[in-house]
Design a protein around this motif. Structure first.
Motif, short mmCIF file in Angstrom:
data_model
loop_
_atom_site.label_atom_id
_atom_site.label_comp_id
_atom_site.label_asym_id
_atom_site.label_seq_id
_atom_site.Cartn_x
_atom_site.Cartn_y
_atom_site.Cartn_z
N GLU A 252 29.92 26.24 47.73
CA GLU A 252 29.92 24.89 47.60
C GLU A 252 29.52 25.15 45.99
O GLU A 252 28.53 24.15 45.47
N PHE A 253 29.68 26.43 44.93
CA PHE A 253 29.10 26.13 44.28
C PHE A 253 29.97 27.10 43.09
O PHE A 253 30.17 27.97 43.53
N ASP A 254 30.64 27.21 41.81
CA ASP A 254 31.19 27.63 41.02
C ASP A 254 30.53 28.64 40.98
O ASP A 254 29.31 29.28 39.84
N ARG A 255 30.97 30.16 41.65
CA ARG A 255 30.95 31.50 41.55
C ARG A 255 30.59 32.06 40.28
O ARG A 255 29.43 32.67 39.66
N GLU A 256 31.68 31.21 39.77
CA GLU A 256 31.93 32.18 37.64
C GLU A 256 30.81 31.78 37.35
O GLU A 256 30.40 32.51 35.68
N THR A 257 29.98 30.67 37.83
CA THR A 257 28.44 30.26 36.97
C THR A 257 27.24 30.75 37.10
O THR A 257 26.65 30.53 37.12
N GLU B 71 23.75 25.03 45.96
CA GLU B 71 24.61 24.08 46.90
C GLU B 71 23.60 22.50 46.48
O GLU B 71 25.59 21.27 45.85
N THR C 159 22.92 27.25 39.83
CA THR C 159 22.85 28.30 39.85
C THR C 159 22.34 29.39 38.83
O THR C 159 22.94 30.95 39.38
N ASN D 63 36.40 37.50 45.68
CA ASN D 63 36.28 36.36 45.13
C ASN D 63 37.79 35.94 45.40
O ASN D 63 37.93 34.23 45.35
#
Length: 492
Positions: free
Chosen positions: A20-25, A52, A57, A6
């Motif tokens: 293209e997304f926040d992996r934390e979410t 995306e 998510t 990450n």
């Protein structure tokens, strides 16, 4: 050299395609059993695109390995925050490299059994998906029945609370959900198996029936098993793939996945729970009945892939792309598909079958995909009855017409078996014995005595038997390539 994770993603921006997304979410409403290369090239890639596009998510994946041999991949994925590089390979089309980040974590059943059960039991898990390979469904190829005498199945039946198989795992997790009053998840097979959802249902119901018939009735009423057709040529990862990523992007990826650009997923829209918005994705087709799509794929792509693999192997072609670009295999495959297979496919809604055929021929010739010919030549007793013989039988029943190229391909398989050089098949001993007798002079025993493989319409059809005799004799006397050329010239 830094390993993919990450923290490395910001430095890779602009170099290749990133999530293209926040992996934390990212959370996981999906549990996937059998995280191999195909799953990572297909379903995991589609789900990244879905998240995306929709921003939802929660459709991340909790990966599960049922076999201890999955430990090496599990360790590699988890060391990389379950990121990996998907490398499209093509010598003619635009191809791209993508870092896929839809998998949240990966666990091994023998190491984290209770955690995995709790994950499937959790109300937030609404979909369990599978790529466990054809053999993983534990169905007898001859009888079509569930193999209850499998020692692993017997162990799970004797101790249901500590499952070692995915059937035992599903039973225990669904039992706990039912006891807690939680609706069951949908169960979606993503294996290259005809009517895969129905096969999964048959196995799970047979297993459950042995323990709790009432639980089996509950599953019948409340659990959905949609069928699906999947398609993407995905070879085994090689050292060359790892070297490519390191040289191209200056990071280490210990589990990249090579694949072709083409991708297709046809899914029966028979879910009970809220499903991912598959309709938002290109190359995903939602249908009410998947069988026509499976027939198209099996009769064209699957048959084209394997029908001459044994003859090509005997002619020294190491990779599928080699013989797919070489005479006589190249014209023979196209002629077989157009003249023998296509008339049996019929219309398929939402897909132009001729376009699919033409695209399949281009995919076969992709020299950037190093699919080993030996892989295509393995386990043919399982493939021939599904991909090749139904077309031969259909042409006889529909028009009394022979299928010379499919027939000589079948004879080529027989001749290859007779050599007994590295045969890989569940019934290798029986196949080799019949093939050696056939090549020695009793040519028809290969067809007539392999009743589990050849349908009665072929075992008793004199014109087909005569054509098989002729094909086998031609291969014996002329060699595979020359015999195939002769058949092409004589019949087409």
């Amino acid at each position: 050299m830094k390993i993919l994770n990450n923290d490395l993603l910001p430095a890779l921006s602009g170099k290749l395609t990133l999530p293209e997304f926040d992996r934390e979410t990212l959370t996981s409403s999906i549990v996937h059993i059998g995280v191999g290369n195909f799953h990572r090239a297909h379903q995991a890639y589609f789900l990244q695109q879905l998240m995306e596009k929709t921003g939802e998510t929660h459709w991340g994946i909790y990966g599960v390995g049922v076999l201890d041999q999955d430990k090496k991949l599990s360790e590699a994925l988890n060391a990389q925050d379950c990121l990996y590089t998907l490398c499209e390979k093509s010598d003619t089309e635009v191809a791209k490299d993508v870092v896929v980040g839809s998998i949240l974590c990966h666990s091994i059943l023998s190491e984290k059994r209770q955690e995995i059960i709790e994950k499937i039991v959790h109300p937030g898990t609404t979909l369990v998906t599978f790529t466990v390979t054809e053999g993983g469904y534990n169905i007898d190829d001859t009888t079509g029945e569930f193999l209850l005498d499998n020692p692993m199945i017997q162990a799970d039946l004797a101790n249901p609370s500590a499952p070692k198989t995915f059937y035992g795992l599903l039973y225990e997790a669904l039992r706990q959900r039912r006891a807690a009053g939680i609706d069951p998840p949908d169960l979606l097979s993503c294996d290259n198996v005809e009517m895969n959802g129905s096969v999964l249902k048959k196995g799970l119901m047979a297993y459950t029936q042995q323990i709790d018939p009432e639980m089996a009735r509950w599953m019948e009423e409340y659990v959905a098993f949609p069928n699906a057709m999947v398609d993407r040529i995905t070879p085994v990862t090689s050292g060359t793939d790892r070297e490519y990523v390191a040289q191209q992007y200056d990071y280490a990826d210990n589990c990249p996945v090579p694949c072709e650009p083409f991708i297709l997923w046809v899914i029966e829209d028979t879910f009970n729970r809220k499903r991912p918005a598959f309709e938002t994705l290109e190359h995903v087709v939602l249908v009410s009945e998947v069988r026509p799509y499976e027939k198209m794929k099996m009769r064209l792509l699957n048959a084209g892939h394997v029908v001459f693999a044994h003859m090509a192997l005997m002619e020294g072609h190491e990779f599928a792309c080699d013989f797919m670009n070489a005479a006589p295999f190249d014209p023979a495959i196209e002629t077989m598909m157009r003249e023998e297979a296509l008339p049996c496919v019929g219309d398929v809604q939402k897909i132009d079958v001729n376009d699919f055929l033409n695209n399949t021929l281009l995919r076969f010739k992709n020299r950037a995909i190093k699919d080993q010919t030996s892989r295509l030549a393995n386990f043919t007793s399982e493939r021939t009855p599904k991909f090749i013989l139904p077309t031969i039988a259909d042409n006889i029943l529909r028009e009394g017409k022979m299928s010379p190229l499919l027939t000589i391909g079948t004879a080529g398989w027989c001749y290859y078996l007779s050599k007994n050089e590295g045969v890989v098949d569940k019934i290798a001993v029986e196949l080799v014995e019949k093939a050696q007798r056939a090549v020695a002079g009793e040519s028809r025993v290969f067809v007539q005595e392999l009743e589990a493989i050849f349908p009665e319409v072929l075992r008793q059809n004199e014109p087909f038997l005569a054509l098989f005799d002729k094909a086998l004799s031609a291969i014996k006397t002329q060699g595979p390539a020359t015999a195939l050329t002769s058949f092409l010239n004589e019949y087409y």
